[in-house]
Write a protein that holds these residues in place. Structure first.
Motif, PDB file in Angstrom:
ATOM      1  N   PRO A  16      44.704 -50.551   6.039  1.00 17.35           N
ATOM      2  CA  PRO A  16      44.816 -51.485   7.120  1.00 17.35           C
ATOM      3  C   PRO A  16      44.069 -51.114   8.385  1.00 17.35           C
ATOM      4  N   VAL A  17      44.092 -49.852   8.549  1.00 13.51           N
ATOM      5  CA  VAL A  17      43.472 -49.380   9.872  1.00 13.51           C
ATOM      6  C   VAL A  17      42.140 -49.699   9.667  1.00 13.51           C
ATOM      7  N   LEU A  18      41.595 -49.194   8.519  1.00  7.63           N
ATOM      8  CA  LEU A  18      40.052 -49.384   8.183  1.00  7.63           C
ATOM      9  C   LEU A  18      39.852 -50.940   8.215  1.00  7.63           C
ATOM     10  N   GLY A  19      40.710 -51.752   7.742  1.00  8.44           N
ATOM     11  CA  GLY A  19      40.515 -53.222   7.776  1.00  8.44           C
ATOM     12  C   GLY A  19      40.370 -53.635   9.360  1.00  8.44           C
ATOM     13  N   ILE A  75      33.377 -43.336  13.205  1.00  7.93           N
ATOM     14  CA  ILE A  75      35.035 -43.623  12.988  1.00  7.93           C
ATOM     15  C   ILE A  75      35.372 -44.081  11.609  1.00  7.93           C
ATOM     16  N   TYR A  76      34.469 -44.799  10.922  1.00 11.26           N
ATOM     17  CA  TYR A  76      35.011 -44.840   9.414  1.00 11.26           C
ATOM     18  C   TYR A  76      35.025 -43.752   8.676  1.00 11.26           C
ATOM     19  N   GLU A 113      42.633 -41.014  19.779  1.00 11.59           N
ATOM     20  CA  GLU A 113      43.330 -41.994  19.923  1.00 11.59           C
ATOM     21  C   GLU A 113      43.756 -43.000  18.866  1.00 11.59           C
ATOM     22  N   LEU A 114      42.723 -43.270  18.044  1.00 18.06           N
ATOM     23  CA  LEU A 114      42.666 -44.041  16.782  1.00 18.06           C
ATOM     24  C   LEU A 114      43.537 -43.541  15.964  1.00 18.06           C
ATOM     25  N   TYR A 167      35.158 -40.710   9.827  1.00 22.96           N
ATOM     26  CA  TYR A 167      36.511 -39.995  10.418  1.00 22.96           C
ATOM     27  C   TYR A 167      37.800 -40.350   9.864  1.00 22.96           C
ATOM     28  N   PHE A 168      37.926 -41.550   9.554  1.00 25.30           N
ATOM     29  CA  PHE A 168      39.038 -41.927   9.063  1.00 25.30           C
ATOM     30  C   PHE A 168      39.140 -41.750   7.428  1.00 25.30           C
ATOM     31  N   LEU A 169      38.192 -41.843   6.981  1.00 26.50           N
ATOM     32  CA  LEU A 169      38.215 -41.388   5.419  1.00 26.50           C
ATOM     33  C   LEU A 169      38.480 -39.969   5.492  1.00 26.50           C
ATOM     34  N   ASN A 170      37.904 -39.264   5.968  1.00 21.12           N
ATOM     35  CA  ASN A 170      38.053 -37.728   5.881  1.00 21.12           C
ATOM     36  C   ASN A 170      39.450 -37.295   6.279  1.00 21.12           C
ATOM     37  N   LYS A 171      40.061 -37.977   7.251  1.00 19.60           N
ATOM     38  CA  LYS A 171      41.387 -37.664   7.684  1.00 19.60           C
ATOM     39  C   LYS A 171      42.434 -38.062   6.419  1.00 19.60           C
TER      40      LYS A 171
END
Length: 172
Positions: free
Chosen positions: A34-37, A158-159, A12-13, A161-165
């Motif tokens: 911005p998402v990581l922010g 989550i962090y 979802e994120l 996950y976002f870095l890998n994506k």
């Protein structure tokens, strides 16, 4: 949080991040910060709330003056970050429809940097380039109950996950 719930939340994120990308014409490296922010803000606010409750519980009460106000020092003594009111996630979520959401989030990041020299120039402050509606939707997503109760380990996952994506998106 179970693995299945975490994967659902991550998906979802990531969809929210895709909305950001699609509606802003930015590259993965540009919209991921911005998402990581916002992940950072959500995590910092969760920790702030938890420590604030602990601090308030322990504050002495004076018979005439009552309970003293919570200070930045109270948070630092508990290895937590003090957040000025306009940097608190609930403040941002409660902004009126007419507010400039991007400017408010940029200001929240600046206020945190003003409190902590080691964060100066580190936090993203480019939220004003996104539409108000898109930012309000992202704030809504990051305000879900599961994230309101999340603690460090979940945010770390989550962090990551976002870095890998982000890395995968940049390769393509």
């Amino acid at each position: 949080m179970q693995g299945k719930q975490l994967r659902k939340l991550e998906a979802e994120l990531w969809r929210a991040a895709d909305q950001l990308r699609a509606n802003s014409k930015l590259t993965a490296s540009e919209y991921s910060m911005p998402v990581l922010g916002l992940i950072f803000l959500r995590h910092a606010y969760n920790r702030f709330q938890k420590v604030k409750i602990e601090v308030e519980k322990d504050l002495p009460v004076h018979p005439q003056r009552g309970r003293r106000l919570v200070t930045k020092k109270d948070f630092e003594e508990r290895n937590a970050m003090f957040l000025p009111e306009k940097s608190q996630f609930d403040y941002l979520v409660a902004l009126p429809e007419s507010a400039d959401t991007g400017e408010a989030i940029d200001n929240a990041m600046k206020l945190i940097e003003d409190e902590y020299d080691n964060l100066k120039g580190v936090l993203p402050k480019n939220f004003s380039i996104f539409s108000k509606d898109l930012l309000r939707e992202l704030l809504r997503i990051f305000n879900k109950e599961v994230l309101q109760k999340a603690e460090g380990d979940l945010f770390g996952k989550i962090y990551e996950y976002f870095l890998n994506k982000k890395r995968k998106a940049i390769k393509y």
